[in-house]
Design a protein around this motif. Structure first.
Motif, PDB file in Angstrom:
ATOM      1  N   UNK A 127       1.013  -1.260   0.048  1.00 52.15           N
ATOM      2  CA  UNK A 127       0.161   0.126  -0.081  1.00 52.15           C
ATOM      3  C   UNK A 127       0.807   1.235  -0.186  1.00 52.15           C
ATOM      4  N   UNK A 128       0.401   2.326  -0.682  1.00 53.24           N
ATOM      5  CA  UNK A 128       1.189   3.324  -0.764  1.00 53.24           C
ATOM      6  C   UNK A 128       0.965   4.490   0.300  1.00 53.24           C
ATOM      7  N   UNK A 129      -0.315   4.281   0.681  1.00 50.65           N
ATOM      8  CA  UNK A 129      -0.784   5.044   2.008  1.00 50.65           C
ATOM      9  C   UNK A 129      -0.033   4.809   3.200  1.00 50.65           C
ATOM     10  N   UNK A 130       1.042   5.437   3.492  1.00 54.47           N
ATOM     11  CA  UNK A 130       1.767   4.730   4.808  1.00 54.47           C
ATOM     12  C   UNK A 130       1.727   5.717   6.051  1.00 54.47           C
ATOM     13  N   UNK A 131       0.943   6.697   5.927  1.00 49.97           N
ATOM     14  CA  UNK A 131       0.817   7.713   7.305  1.00 49.97           C
ATOM     15  C   UNK A 131      -0.014   6.777   8.404  1.00 49.97           C
ATOM     16  N   UNK A 132      -1.146   6.163   7.981  1.00 48.88           N
ATOM     17  CA  UNK A 132      -1.635   5.500   8.814  1.00 48.88           C
ATOM     18  C   UNK A 132      -1.131   4.212   9.593  1.00 48.88           C
ATOM     19  N   UNK A 133      -0.434   3.690   8.571  1.00 51.90           N
ATOM     20  CA  UNK A 133       0.617   2.327   9.094  1.00 51.90           C
ATOM     21  C   UNK A 133       1.548   2.943   9.937  1.00 51.90           C
ATOM     22  N   UNK A 134       2.240   4.065  10.012  1.00 52.28           N
ATOM     23  CA  UNK A 134       3.132   4.470  10.711  1.00 52.28           C
ATOM     24  C   UNK A 134       2.405   4.790  12.015  1.00 52.28           C
ATOM     25  N   UNK A 135       1.211   5.251  11.932  1.00 58.84           N
ATOM     26  CA  UNK A 135       0.545   5.415  13.444  1.00 58.84           C
ATOM     27  C   UNK A 135       0.218   4.170  14.269  1.00 58.84           C
ATOM     28  N   UNK A 136      -0.123   3.243  13.345  1.00 62.32           N
ATOM     29  CA  UNK A 136      -0.186   1.807  13.883  1.00 62.32           C
ATOM     30  C   UNK A 136       1.110   1.245  14.489  1.00 62.32           C
ATOM     31  N   UNK A 137       2.032   1.193  13.762  1.00 57.04           N
ATOM     32  CA  UNK A 137       3.395   0.972  13.879  1.00 57.04           C
ATOM     33  C   UNK A 137       3.993   1.484  15.198  1.00 57.04           C
ATOM     34  N   UNK A 138       3.582   2.692  15.391  1.00 56.46           N
ATOM     35  CA  UNK A 138       4.441   3.546  16.518  1.00 56.46           C
ATOM     36  C   UNK A 138       3.318   3.144  17.716  1.00 56.46           C
ATOM     37  N   UNK A 139       2.188   2.701  17.669  1.00 56.35           N
ATOM     38  CA  UNK A 139       1.381   2.233  18.605  1.00 56.35           C
ATOM     39  C   UNK A 139       1.952   0.917  19.543  1.00 56.35           C
ATOM     40  N   UNK A 140       2.407   0.105  18.412  1.00 57.44           N
ATOM     41  CA  UNK A 140       3.055  -1.202  18.839  1.00 57.44           C
ATOM     42  C   UNK A 140       4.308  -0.822  19.435  1.00 57.44           C
ATOM     43  N   UNK A 141       5.293   0.056  19.010  1.00 57.04           N
ATOM     44  CA  UNK A 141       6.433   0.194  19.601  1.00 57.04           C
ATOM     45  C   UNK A 141       6.317   0.762  20.915  1.00 57.04           C
ATOM     46  N   UNK A 142       5.342   1.762  21.200  1.00 63.02           N
ATOM     47  CA  UNK A 142       5.049   2.268  22.476  1.00 63.02           C
ATOM     48  C   UNK A 142       4.712   1.276  23.384  1.00 63.02           C
ATOM     49  N   UNK A 143       3.819   0.307  22.936  1.00 68.53           N
ATOM     50  CA  UNK A 143       3.425  -0.666  23.826  1.00 68.53           C
ATOM     51  C   UNK A 143       4.450  -1.620  24.150  1.00 68.53           C
ATOM     52  N   UNK A 144       5.593  -1.788  23.281  1.00 67.38           N
ATOM     53  CA  UNK A 144       6.759  -2.635  23.722  1.00 67.38           C
ATOM     54  C   UNK A 144       7.453  -1.849  24.786  1.00 67.38           C
ATOM     55  N   UNK A 145       7.570  -0.365  24.428  1.00 66.64           N
ATOM     56  CA  UNK A 145       8.509   0.313  25.436  1.00 66.64           C
ATOM     57  C   UNK A 145       7.790   0.147  26.832  1.00 66.64           C
ATOM     58  N   UNK A 146       6.477  -0.015  26.974  1.00 67.21           N
ATOM     59  CA  UNK A 146       5.884   0.038  28.532  1.00 67.21           C
ATOM     60  C   UNK A 146       6.179  -1.359  29.132  1.00 67.21           C
ATOM     61  N   UNK A 147       6.140  -2.366  28.057  1.00 69.78           N
ATOM     62  CA  UNK A 147       6.639  -3.744  28.573  1.00 69.78           C
ATOM     63  C   UNK A 147       8.078  -3.798  29.056  1.00 69.78           C
ATOM     64  N   UNK A 148       8.937  -3.096  28.430  1.00 69.74           N
ATOM     65  CA  UNK A 148      10.364  -3.340  28.773  1.00 69.74           C
ATOM     66  C   UNK A 148      10.821  -1.933  29.607  1.00 69.74           C
ATOM     67  N   UNK A 149       9.771  -1.051  30.283  1.00 68.47           N
ATOM     68  CA  UNK A 149      10.429  -0.128  31.148  1.00 68.47           C
ATOM     69  C   UNK A 149      10.399  -0.688  32.517  1.00 68.47           C
TER      70      UNK A 149
END
Length: 308
Positions: A281-303
């Motif tokens: 898919x060429x539309x990557x803005x909302x993909x980055x939004x979801x990707x960012x959510x996952x990385x933030x969830x991982x950062x909470x786990x690793x805090x």
């Protein structure tokens, strides 16, 4: 503690710069703007030195930016009410403020357009740069610095002209951009795409968890957390989990580590799914939004400082 102190120092720095500049009899607002430009250039090349501090600073700045930007529109609204209340528009029958406001706006567009050309943005890029953004916010602040140096009638004239500049900077781009910019996906359509991808990525995470061995109590907790990503848990599910957490002791260290590994494994599967979709898919803005959510969830786990 050092991170918090540095963030507080960062937030308070513009105030110090403003008051020092005013004491030196120069424009405090312009000094703060210049300091902000310098800080932005510095932060671009030092964002990975202390990533936690940089991320916390971005979150705080986003909040402050929203508050301050909205404050500008509140002030503008109060000015409009005051103008109508004091009957200033009727009082200025020569309509000089309209001419002044239009001339200021056109001059602003020309200066920004020429700057875009000098910066090699191209003709279309320069036009977009000239029209983009709400113009006049800094000028509105500067207007109040001269309130004691002009007469009441002159100040009202300046306020009216500045109000017109801000309104034109909001209205004109809204019309012109519809003709010169490529049509993008609407917020409603983007929201549907995000919801669809969120459902699919959580499904991939749940599939990954099903393939590994987990004790039943840990599996139940992991599945609940993953389903929470797409708001699939009912109030009854939440009540059950809350009651269970209140009645029974927390997981021991081994169980916590197992739960953490299972969630990280699921998040890894979700990221891999988004990586696959991003290649199609060429539309990557909302993909980055979801990707960012996952990385933030991982950062909470690793805090390690704050365990949840």
């Amino acid at each position: 503690m050092a991170y918090n102190a540095q963030i507080l120092l960062f937030v308070s720095t513009p105030f110090y710069i403003y008051f020092i500049a005013e004491e030196l009899k120069v424009s405090g607002i312009i000094a703060v703007v210049c300091a902000g430009l310098m800080q932005n250039s510095e932060s671009i090349r030092s964002r990975f030195i202390t990533t936690r501090q940089f991320h916390n600073g971005l979150v705080l700045l986003r909040l402050l930016r929203e508050l301050l930007n909205n404050t500008i529109f509140v002030i503008l609204g109060l000015l409009v009410v005051r103008i109508i209340r004091d009957d200033l528009i009727i009082g200025n029958t020569n309509s000089q403020w309209i001419v002044i406001g239009i001339l200021l706006y056109i001059t602003n567009l020309l200066v920004r357009y020429l700057y875009g050309l000098l910066s090699k943005m191209g003709n279309k890029g320069s036009i977009i740069f000239a029209l983009g953004g709400v113009h006049g916010a800094v000028t509105l602040a500067l207007v109040y610095m001269i309130i004691n140096n002009v007469s009441s009638a002159q100040f009202d004239m300046i306020v009216l002209a500045e109000m017109l500049v801000i309104i034109l900077s909001m209205v004109v781009p809204s019309i012109v951009f519809r003709f010169i910019l490529d049509h993008d996906m609407s917020r409603k359509e983007a929201g549907k795409q995000v919801q669809r991808l969120r459902q699919e990525m959580v499904k991939e995470g749940l599939k990954a968890v099903e393939k590994i061995y987990l004790p039943e109590n840990i599996r139940e907790s992991v599945v609940y957390d993953l389903r929470d990503q797409k708001s699939a848990n009912s109030f009854a599910d939440f009540w059950h989990q809350w009651a269970k957490a209140s009645r029974y002791p927390e997981f021991n260290e081994q169980e916590k580590e197992l739960e953490q590994r299972a969630l990280l494994w699921a998040f890894r599967a979700e990221r891999q799914y988004l990586d696959m979709v991003s290649q199609k898919e060429n539309r990557r803005d909302y993909l980055f939004e979801l990707y960012n959510e996952i990385l933030l969830a991982e950062s909470i786990l690793l805090d390690t400082e704050n365990e949840y």
